[in-house]
Scaffold this active site. Sequence first.
Site, mmCIF file in Angstrom:
data_model
loop_
_atom_site.group_PDB
_atom_site.id
_atom_site.type_symbol
_atom_site.label_atom_id
_atom_site.label_comp_id
_atom_site.label_asym_id
_atom_site.label_seq_id
_atom_site.Cartn_x
_atom_site.Cartn_y
_atom_site.Cartn_z
ATOM 1 N N LYS A 44 -3.978 -2.313 14.580
ATOM 2 C CA LYS A 44 -3.134 -1.347 15.296
ATOM 3 C C LYS A 44 -3.601 -1.232 16.742
ATOM 4 C CE LYS A 44 -2.085 1.520 11.310
ATOM 5 N NZ LYS A 44 -3.334 1.299 10.550
ATOM 6 N N LYS A 57 -5.648 10.489 0.999
ATOM 7 C CA LYS A 57 -5.747 9.153 1.583
ATOM 8 C C LYS A 57 -7.002 8.493 1.014
ATOM 9 C CE LYS A 57 -6.472 7.054 6.149
ATOM 10 N NZ LYS A 57 -6.589 7.330 7.596
ATOM 11 N N ALA A 110 -12.992 1.328 6.969
ATOM 12 C CA ALA A 110 -13.500 0.613 5.797
ATOM 13 C C ALA A 110 -12.619 -0.588 5.460
ATOM 14 C CB ALA A 110 -13.586 1.565 4.603
ATOM 15 N N ASP A 111 -11.441 -0.685 6.094
ATOM 16 C CA ASP A 111 -10.589 -1.873 5.886
ATOM 17 C C ASP A 111 -11.357 -3.148 6.275
ATOM 18 O OD1 ASP A 111 -8.571 -0.084 5.262
ATOM 19 O OD2 ASP A 111 -7.362 -0.486 7.050
ATOM 20 N N VAL A 171 -5.425 0.218 3.142
ATOM 21 C CA VAL A 171 -5.602 -1.236 3.030
ATOM 22 C C VAL A 171 -6.821 -1.550 2.154
ATOM 23 C CG1 VAL A 171 -6.207 -3.330 4.326
ATOM 24 C CG2 VAL A 171 -4.407 -1.807 5.174
ATOM 25 N N GLU A 220 0.832 -1.214 0.000
ATOM 26 C CA GLU A 220 0.000 0.000 0.000
ATOM 27 C C GLU A 220 0.864 1.261 0.000
ATOM 28 O OE1 GLU A 220 -1.263 1.852 3.447
ATOM 29 O OE2 GLU A 220 -1.133 0.050 4.699
HETATM 30 N N1 PSU Z 1 -0.057 0.261 8.515
HETATM 31 C C1 PSU Z 1 0.938 1.047 9.030
HETATM 32 N N2 PSU Z 1 0.766 2.406 8.945
HETATM 33 C C2 PSU Z 1 -0.340 2.977 8.351
HETATM 34 C C3 PSU Z 1 -1.364 2.140 7.808
HETATM 35 C C4 PSU Z 1 -1.162 0.786 7.924
HETATM 36 O O1 PSU Z 1 1.933 0.549 9.566
HETATM 37 O O2 PSU Z 1 -0.437 4.206 8.293
HETATM 38 C C5 PSU Z 1 -2.592 2.771 7.160
HETATM 39 C C6 PSU Z 1 -3.289 1.798 6.207
HETATM 40 O O3 PSU Z 1 -3.355 2.423 4.934
HETATM 41 C C7 PSU Z 1 -4.671 1.598 6.785
HETATM 42 C C8 PSU Z 1 -4.901 2.937 7.415
HETATM 43 O O4 PSU Z 1 -5.626 1.259 5.813
HETATM 44 O O5 PSU Z 1 -3.638 3.158 8.068
HETATM 45 C C9 PSU Z 1 -6.093 2.930 8.349
HETATM 46 O O6 PSU Z 1 -6.728 4.173 8.299
HETATM 47 P P1 PSU Z 1 -8.184 4.378 8.942
HETATM 48 O O7 PSU Z 1 -7.987 3.961 10.381
HETATM 49 O O8 PSU Z 1 -8.482 5.848 8.790
HETATM 50 O O9 PSU Z 1 -9.136 3.493 8.203
#
Ligand code: PSU
Length: 306
Positions: A160, A87, A142-143, A107, A26
């Site tokens: 995370k 993003k 949305a992942d 993702v 990604e």
């Molecule tokens: N993994 C990492 N760092 C990141 C991400 C993943 O080590 O920054 C990103 C990915 O693109 C994932 C996004 O889809 O963080 C999640 O964002 P959100 O929580 O806004 O859906």
Amino acid sequence: MTTLPLRFAPDVAEALKTGAPVVALESTIITHGMPYPDNLTTARAVEQDIRDQGAVPATIALMDGMIHIGLSDADLERLAQTTDAKKISRADLALCLTMGWTGATTVAATMICAHLAGISVFATGGIGGVHRGAETTFDISADLTELGQTPVTVVAAGPKAILDIPKTLEVLETQGVPVIAYGQDALPAFWSRSCGITAPLRMDDAGQIAAAHLMRARLGLTGGQLIANPIPETDEIPHGEIGPIIEQALIAAEQQGIAAKEVTPFLLGHILNLTAGASLTANIALVRNNARLAARIATEIAAQYP
Ligand code: PSU
Ligand code: MN
């Protein structure tokens, strides 16, 4: 007939034509997940890790109205330095291409693009999930719904740790996503090898994971597999150590009114400062570890594919 707006790097096109293993990567992690220049050196290292395992890396990003499947080093450098990349998740994908903007794929969007390109395996750091306090903010990445509908095997170091992990597992279960810890019972949580939660499923080798991926395809199951690969022991920040730092970052986000797409980049950036860079060092190590496992899974899929 429709023509997909895909532009393949020459080595990726060749690999896909001959059935050689390819691993998607990604780009949001480059533009929004790590600061320059660590984002660039990491992006290059991750690609090399995949090549060292005998597979071909395909970093995915949106540029000039096209989905780029594999980037040249010049494009990688441009992306790593740009400060205005959008993003991009499922909701933004078509609009970004239509407008010709530079888009970094999350993702969710990377899964969609990988699948369109015919790539089965994708490596990242950590997936997005259910944020803490989602019962009031409704902030659910949305992942998770993408994992429920697009048939790509995603190798991550778990959800995370900034997230509400039990709620994230509940949504993944509802979406029918197998969450498979690699080589251990405990669910890894990004910077830490465990977080006190047992993973729903476990597998111990890349060949089994590849076989399960192919079995899902035979069964016509939509959606992907989430492989939760623990960060190497030498690089981990134990859960007890990172926990209070995450709490501090969450308070700062609340005080500053951070919401929506900004939440994850803000928390990662804030935690980097609070740990004096240690969280970034761990993040780099875990992404590289995921890339190596993803390459082995892709190699097994290529070998087992009937
Ligand atoms: N993994 C990492 N760092 C990141 C991400 C993943 O080590 O920054 C990103 C990915 O693109 C994932 C996004 O889809 O963080 C999640 O964002 P959100 O929580 O806004 O859906
Ligand atoms: Mn969100």
